[in-house]
Write a protein that holds these residues in place. Structure first.
Motif, short mmCIF file in Angstrom:
data_model
loop_
_atom_site.label_atom_id
_atom_site.label_comp_id
_atom_site.label_asym_id
_atom_site.label_seq_id
_atom_site.Cartn_x
_atom_site.Cartn_y
_atom_site.Cartn_z
N SER A 94 -9.95 -7.39 9.50
CA SER A 94 -11.35 -7.21 9.90
C SER A 94 -11.50 -6.28 11.10
CB SER A 94 -11.98 -8.57 10.23
OG SER A 94 -11.26 -9.21 11.27
N GLU A 95 -10.42 -6.12 11.88
CA GLU A 95 -10.46 -5.23 13.04
C GLU A 95 -10.17 -3.79 12.68
OE1 GLU A 95 -8.36 -6.43 16.54
OE2 GLU A 95 -8.71 -8.57 16.19
N VAL A 96 -9.54 -3.58 11.52
CA VAL A 96 -9.18 -2.21 11.10
C VAL A 96 -9.54 -2.01 9.63
CG1 VAL A 96 -7.39 -1.72 12.82
CG2 VAL A 96 -6.80 -3.07 10.80
N PRO A 97 -10.82 -2.21 9.27
CA PRO A 97 -11.20 -2.21 7.86
C PRO A 97 -10.96 -0.89 7.13
CG PRO A 97 -13.15 -2.18 9.29
CD PRO A 97 -11.97 -2.48 10.17
N SER A 98 -10.93 0.22 7.86
CA SER A 98 -10.72 1.51 7.18
C SER A 98 -9.27 1.70 6.74
CB SER A 98 -11.12 2.67 8.10
OG SER A 98 -10.22 2.85 9.16
N LEU A 99 -8.37 0.83 7.19
CA LEU A 99 -6.94 0.97 6.87
C LEU A 99 -6.51 0.14 5.68
CD1 LEU A 99 -5.30 0.85 10.44
CD2 LEU A 99 -6.47 2.74 9.29
N VAL A 100 -7.44 -0.66 5.10
CA VAL A 100 -7.03 -1.60 4.07
C VAL A 100 -7.88 -1.48 2.81
CG1 VAL A 100 -6.16 -3.24 5.79
CG2 VAL A 100 -8.52 -3.44 4.98
N ASP A 101 -7.31 -2.00 1.70
CA ASP A 101 -8.04 -2.05 0.44
C ASP A 101 -8.88 -3.33 0.41
OD1 ASP A 101 -6.30 -4.16 -0.18
OD2 ASP A 101 -5.03 -2.93 -1.48
N ASN A 102 -9.46 -3.62 -0.74
CA ASN A 102 -10.38 -4.76 -0.81
C ASN A 102 -9.67 -6.11 -0.78
OD1 ASN A 102 -9.29 -4.81 -3.37
ND2 ASN A 102 -11.17 -4.23 -4.43
N GLN A 103 -8.34 -6.10 -0.76
CA GLN A 103 -7.57 -7.33 -0.61
C GLN A 103 -6.94 -7.46 0.77
OE1 GLN A 103 -5.06 -6.77 -4.17
NE2 GLN A 103 -6.02 -8.62 -5.00
N ALA A 108 -2.34 2.28 -0.86
CA ALA A 108 -1.09 2.62 -1.53
C ALA A 108 -0.73 4.09 -1.40
CB ALA A 108 -1.17 2.23 -3.01
N LYS A 109 -1.72 4.95 -1.23
CA LYS A 109 -1.48 6.40 -1.26
C LYS A 109 -1.89 7.07 0.04
CE LYS A 109 -2.03 6.72 -6.28
NZ LYS A 109 -0.60 7.00 -6.52
N ARG A 110 -1.17 8.12 0.36
CA ARG A 110 -1.50 8.89 1.57
C ARG A 110 -2.90 9.46 1.50
NH1 ARG A 110 4.23 12.03 2.09
NH2 ARG A 110 3.49 12.88 0.13
N LYS A 115 -8.45 10.15 3.61
CA LYS A 115 -9.88 10.13 3.32
C LYS A 115 -10.61 9.02 4.08
CE LYS A 115 -13.11 9.60 -0.57
NZ LYS A 115 -13.22 9.38 -2.03
N LEU A 116 -9.98 7.86 4.24
CA LEU A 116 -10.70 6.67 4.68
C LEU A 116 -10.39 6.21 6.10
CD1 LEU A 116 -10.27 4.58 1.40
CD2 LEU A 116 -12.31 5.84 2.11
N ALA A 117 -9.18 6.46 6.58
CA ALA A 117 -8.75 5.87 7.85
C ALA A 117 -9.47 6.50 9.04
CB ALA A 117 -7.25 6.01 8.01
N LYS A 118 -10.01 5.67 9.91
CA LYS A 118 -10.65 6.14 11.13
C LYS A 118 -9.60 6.24 12.23
CE LYS A 118 -15.13 4.08 9.99
NZ LYS A 118 -16.18 3.10 10.39
#
Length: 288
Positions: A94-103, A108-110, A115-118
């Motif tokens: 919850s502290e790093v939501p841009s680093l994780v998938d919906n689980q 899985a991919k660079r 695209k997503l990581a802040k």
């Protein structure tokens, strides 16, 4: 502009062929840990780095704490490329939501990281990984990047540099690897880069195995700071399950890495060419 390390400050000559055989992914699994330790103790592997978010981190951290003579880095991790073997950030997702998938696991991919990581969440998580490693008693010699995700963009490279400065550790930079992640021309003045990086490849692994490829790499090494990146593990039941449907850098590849770099004939080849080992512990003396 970026420059190569001034190795003469360490007492080496310009014509010296210097080699680091570096084992990535310690902490990934029990198999990876056992093979890495044996390769350090009996082979020519002289450097390794640990993945802090992985389930087998604590096992390898115990080894690192009690064997500080070995070159040991923190393998900063933002991806989990395995199909059924999953792990996520050290911090609550919850502290790093841009680093994780919906689980709640790492992407899985660079490309997803790019695209997503802040960047601010990337730095927060990687600081937490470093802090956990330090708290476990590890005295790191350097920082490097799993799947070279920190080379994907200038913003991620900026985080990488900041972490190196803040923790007073050299970071593994390579113009070759930056080209491979489609981020060329991103190095800055003051960056130090290794002279050459060598890795196995899937085509060779599938056809003739990796021995011939690694042998040619060793025979063709040029003067300067060379790195061979390997991923030693045993091709056992555990590692086969980790690597399900992932033959690239899979369990068979990792067994080949272990076998070649613990083979006495490989050590003899280094002696024949007068190839000298070099470690990040030495590089620390001239990089900070």
């Amino acid at each position: 502009m970026a420059k190569h390390y001034d190795l003469e400050r360490l007492g080496y000559q310009k014509e010296d062929i210097l080699l680091m055989v570096h084992a990535d992914d310690a902490g990934l699994s029990c198999s990876e840990n056992a093979a890495t330790i044996e390769a350090l103790e009996t082979g020519i592997v002289n450097s390794y780095s640990i993945m802090v978010p992985c389930p087998w981190f604590w096992d390898m951290a115990h080894f690192a704490k009690h064997h500080p003579q070995y070159d040991c880095g923190i393998h900063l991790t933002l991806t989990c490329e395995w199909k059924q073997y999953k792990f996520g950030p050290v911090l609550p997702y919850s502290e790093v939501p841009s680093l994780v998938d919906n689980q709640g696991f790492f992407h899985a991919k660079r490309e997803q990281v790019k695209k997503l990581a802040k960047p601010q969440e990337v730095k927060k998580e990687l600081q937490a990984q470093i802090v956990r490693a330090l708290a476990a008693g590890i005295k790191p010699t350097h920082l490097d990047s799993h799947m070279y995700t920190l080379g994907l963009s200038n913003e991620l490279l900026a985080v990488y540099r900041e972490l190196g400065r803040e923790y007073q550790l050299p970071i593994f930079l390579s113009d070759q690897l930056l080209r491979e992640v489609d981020n060329p021309d991103s190095l800055q003045e003051g960056d130090n880069v290794v002279n050459a990086v060598h890795i196995g490849n899937f085509k060779a692994m599938e056809s003739t195995g990796l021995d011939e490829l690694y042998t040619q790499q060793l025979k063709n090494l040029k003067a300067g700071f060379n790195v061979i990146l390997i991923h030693p593990a045993f091709d056992n039941m555990e590692m086969k399950q980790v690597c399900v449907d992932h033959p690239n850098f899979g369990s068979q590849w990792r067994q080949m890495d272990f076998d070649f770099f613990t083979d006495p004939n490989t050590a003899s080849l280094l002696k024949e060419r007068n190839i000298k080992p070099i470690t990040w512990r030495e590089i620390q003396k001239i990089s900070l």
